[in-house]
Design an enzyme around this catalytic site. Structure first.
Site, short mmCIF file in Angstrom:
data_model
loop_
_atom_site.label_atom_id
_atom_site.label_comp_id
_atom_site.label_asym_id
_atom_site.label_seq_id
_atom_site.Cartn_x
_atom_site.Cartn_y
_atom_site.Cartn_z
N ASN A 13 0.81 -1.22 0.00
CA ASN A 13 0.00 0.00 0.00
C ASN A 13 0.84 1.27 0.00
O ASN A 13 0.53 2.23 -0.71
CB ASN A 13 -0.94 0.00 1.21
CG ASN A 13 -2.12 -0.94 1.03
OD1 ASN A 13 -2.52 -1.24 -0.09
ND2 ASN A 13 -2.66 -1.43 2.13
N ASP A 34 9.32 -5.59 -6.06
CA ASP A 34 8.80 -6.46 -5.01
C ASP A 34 9.25 -7.89 -5.30
O ASP A 34 9.52 -8.24 -6.46
CB ASP A 34 7.27 -6.40 -4.94
CG ASP A 34 6.72 -6.82 -3.59
OD1 ASP A 34 6.33 -5.94 -2.80
OD2 ASP A 34 6.70 -8.03 -3.31
N ARG A 89 5.51 -2.42 17.01
CA ARG A 89 6.52 -2.29 15.96
C ARG A 89 7.68 -3.24 16.23
O ARG A 89 8.30 -3.78 15.31
CB ARG A 89 7.02 -0.85 15.88
CG ARG A 89 6.03 0.13 15.28
CD ARG A 89 6.65 1.51 15.11
NE ARG A 89 5.72 2.44 14.48
CZ ARG A 89 4.87 3.21 15.14
NH1 ARG A 89 4.81 3.14 16.45
NH2 ARG A 89 4.07 4.03 14.49
N ASN A 96 11.52 -8.48 9.77
CA ASN A 96 11.94 -7.41 8.87
C ASN A 96 13.44 -7.20 8.83
O ASN A 96 13.96 -6.63 7.87
CB ASN A 96 11.20 -6.11 9.23
CG ASN A 96 9.74 -6.16 8.82
OD1 ASN A 96 9.32 -7.07 8.10
ND2 ASN A 96 8.95 -5.21 9.27
N ILE A 119 11.29 3.29 5.44
CA ILE A 119 9.99 3.45 6.10
C ILE A 119 9.61 2.20 6.90
O ILE A 119 8.75 2.24 7.77
CB ILE A 119 8.90 3.80 5.05
CG1 ILE A 119 9.23 5.15 4.38
CG2 ILE A 119 7.51 3.86 5.67
CD1 ILE A 119 8.19 5.61 3.36
N THR A 120 10.29 1.10 6.64
CA THR A 120 9.98 -0.18 7.29
C THR A 120 10.13 -0.10 8.81
O THR A 120 11.10 0.45 9.32
CB THR A 120 10.91 -1.28 6.74
OG1 THR A 120 10.77 -1.35 5.32
CG2 THR A 120 10.57 -2.64 7.33
N HIS A 176 10.60 6.28 16.62
CA HIS A 176 9.27 6.19 15.98
C HIS A 176 8.49 5.10 16.69
O HIS A 176 8.46 3.96 16.28
CB HIS A 176 9.44 5.86 14.50
CG HIS A 176 8.16 5.86 13.73
ND1 HIS A 176 7.27 6.92 13.76
CD2 HIS A 176 7.62 4.95 12.89
CE1 HIS A 176 6.25 6.64 12.97
NE2 HIS A 176 6.42 5.46 12.44
#
Length: 320
Positions: A13, A34, A89, A96, A119-120, A176
């Site tokens: 997205n 991707d 997160r 990740n 941004i991950t 974050h």
């Protein structure tokens, strides 16, 4: 001179929204990458067909091959698993981290001169790991956090005072996540500090405290409402603002997860601080004066990031 090249790693997205915004703003041609076959190609074709309607000439292509990001001027990384309800997160760390290793190696081999925006999540750990795996200069790898967190803070402040968001400037430091530090005294409405507006009786300290708390939980609030997935419009817009600052040598002062080496009493990690972004990447870290409460809040945030980095090193000894 040819068009700039924007590579987007991750066609979910956020990646799709990034591609649309980059094309609409004519920032350059876009490569949507991707690992899932067909997805970036399908989204790229769909997005390309917006061009005749929206009036942009940027080329958008999809790929499953890192070789196609070669020569990218800007790379924005969103690849990885998104948060699910009840997931912090930090729960994303193990999954990740492996993704960042693959992405970092892909960037190192194909686009070592790019400006990289991560941004991950968990952001502060992932941007550090991505920098380690890619080997790029610290000034060319930055995390998107504070721009988004400040946008959320600004939105809530504008709502509270019933003013245009154009007149609101807010400021968020630190990691974050739940330990971020929205700095109220550096947040203004058309130059008037928020604490002064409270003194004028236009709001109350309790309401501002509630806004600070809501800002800290801004991402989680959206995750809970959506049920599946997480925020993507505002994160994408935030990443594009950073890319524009670099490509246009705008010298914008933006709160970002940048590599801090001595500033704010922090050494050798990525954390949210105000930085100047221009053609050199992160050209300067702006060190503002903090009061004792904000210093303490920043230290809590820094300690949380340090814990994540230690966890990363245990998961992947090559980072130690």
């Amino acid at each position: 001179m040819g068009r700039k090249k924007i590579a987007l790693i991750g066609a979910g997205n956020i990646g799709g929204t990034l591609a649309l915004l980059a094309a609409q703003k004519e920032l350059g041609d876009v490569v949507l990458f991707d690992v899932v076959e067909g997805v970036p190609q399908g989204k790229a074709l769909d997005l390309s067909q917006v061009g005749p309607i929206a009036g942009f000439d940027a080329k958008i292509s999809g790929s499953n091959d890192y070789a196609d990001i070669a020569g990218a001027d800007v790379i924005i990384v969103t690849a990885g698993v998104a948060r699910k309800p009840g997931m912090s997160r930090d729960d994303l760390l193990g999954i990740n981290l492996k993704v960042m290793k693959a992405v970092g190696e892909g960037i190192k081999a194909n686009a070592p001169d790019a400006f990289v925006i991560c941004i991950t999540n968990p952001l502060d750990a992932m941007v550090w790991a991505l920098r380690e795996f890619s080997g790029l200069p610290h000034s060319k790898v930055v995390g998107m956090a504070g721009v988004l967190d400040s946008a959320r803070f600004s939105h809530f402040i504008a709502d509270e005072f019933d003013v245009s968001v154009k007149d609101v400037n807010t400021f968020v430091l630190g990691g974050h996540g739940d330990t971020m530090v929205p700095v109220v005294r550096y947040s203004t409405v058309n130059g008037i500090p928020v604490p002064d507006l409270v003194k004028m009786g236009l709001s109350s300290q309790d309401k501002i405290d509630a806004i600070v708390k809501r800002t800290r939980g801004g991402g989680g609030e959206i995750v809970a409402l959506l049920g599946t997935g997480s925020a993507f419009y505002a994160p994408a817009a935030s990443g594009i603002a950073m890319a524009e600052a670099y490509l246009g040598d705008q010298k914008r002062i933006l709160p970002c997860a940048a590599y801090v080496d001595g500033q704010y009493g922090v050494d050798g990690l990525y954390v949210g601080v105000p930085v100047m972004i221009g053609a050199g990447g992160v050209e300067k870290i702006v060190e503002i004066e903090l009061d004792d409460a904000d210093k303490a809040g920043l230290q809590v945030s820094v300690d949380a990031v340090k814990e994540l980095l230690e966890a990363c090193k245990k998961l992947d000894p090559s980072l130690a």
